[in-house]
Design a protein around this motif. Sequence first.
Motif, PDB file in Angstrom:
ATOM      1  N   UNK A 141       0.846  -1.180   0.000  1.00  0.00           N
ATOM      2  CA  UNK A 141       0.000   0.000   0.000  1.00  0.00           C
ATOM      3  C   UNK A 141       0.886   1.237   0.000  1.00  0.00           C
ATOM      4  N   UNK A 142       0.688   2.127  -0.965  1.00  0.00           N
ATOM      5  CA  UNK A 142       1.451   3.365  -1.062  1.00  0.00           C
ATOM      6  C   UNK A 142       0.500   4.513  -1.379  1.00  0.00           C
ATOM      7  N   UNK A 143       0.800   5.726  -0.870  1.00  0.00           N
ATOM      8  CA  UNK A 143      -0.075   6.870  -1.154  1.00  0.00           C
ATOM      9  C   UNK A 143      -0.103   7.210  -2.639  1.00  0.00           C
ATOM     10  N   UNK A 144      -1.239   7.683  -3.118  1.00  0.00           N
ATOM     11  CA  UNK A 144      -1.340   8.172  -4.495  1.00  0.00           C
ATOM     12  C   UNK A 144      -2.550   9.097  -4.607  1.00  0.00           C
ATOM     13  N   UNK A 145      -2.537   9.891  -5.664  1.00  0.00           N
ATOM     14  CA  UNK A 145      -3.687  10.706  -6.047  1.00  0.00           C
ATOM     15  C   UNK A 145      -3.923  10.455  -7.532  1.00  0.00           C
ATOM     16  N   UNK A 146      -5.118  10.027  -7.891  1.00  0.00           N
ATOM     17  CA  UNK A 146      -5.452   9.705  -9.277  1.00  0.00           C
ATOM     18  C   UNK A 146      -6.603  10.580  -9.749  1.00  0.00           C
ATOM     19  N   UNK A 147      -6.413  11.235 -10.881  1.00  0.00           N
ATOM     20  CA  UNK A 147      -7.452  12.078 -11.476  1.00  0.00           C
ATOM     21  C   UNK A 147      -8.110  11.333 -12.629  1.00  0.00           C
ATOM     22  N   UNK A 148      -9.443  11.455 -12.708  1.00  0.00           N
ATOM     23  CA  UNK A 148     -10.213  10.729 -13.708  1.00  0.00           C
ATOM     24  C   UNK A 148     -11.128  11.670 -14.492  1.00  0.00           C
TER      25      UNK A 148
END
Length: 223
Positions: free
Chosen positions: A22-29
Amino acid sequence: MTARRPLALLTLLLATAPAWAVKPFVADYDASWKGVQANAQISLSRSAGDRWNYELSVSNQLGSSRQTTVFEARGDDYRPLSGVDATQVLFKRSQKNATYDWAQREARWSGDVKDDRAGPVKLEEGDLDGMLLNLALVRDVAAGKPLSYRLVDNGVARPQRFQNLGKDTVTVAGQTRTATKVARTSDDKQVIVWVVDGLPTPARILQRRDGRDELELTLKSVR
């Protein structure tokens, strides 16, 4: 012989490292919600210790929706602790709150819920909520594991089994990528998810109800 030991140690570490972390991320869609173009974001951030915040937000001219899950990462398992599902469409607002009490082994719901959906529902090891299914699918597709889960959400517990439909292509940030396409169908609802190797979040998600597209997410970027 001594000079070769670091390489041997690195090989051993790689062989024994977990397949998914588990690693932090930010995903835009890019999104379509209730038939109208929308913006969406999925983010994963550490809360404290092994606790994480996982959130999906969608908004367009009709309104907004936010689903948040706080969970604990226990090795390769994700244990939900609490959740909020808040929606505002035009002048109508709704919020449902979930609590997963692992000491008592029960889940309960409050807020805008019907009496028969307030719980308690008995918890079992491995249970997930609706949000955590996305993380579990990415993890298990990569590992080649069976895509079978027990979902405890919205006042009920029910099995969820996704079928692997093979390889497909998706476009991410203007590039064509090979994805594994998985899907499940239950009653009037269908969920299709495209998972690209190496991405921590689905490249595409399509939810249909009564044969109509309800929510579609197509990944633009992830950081």
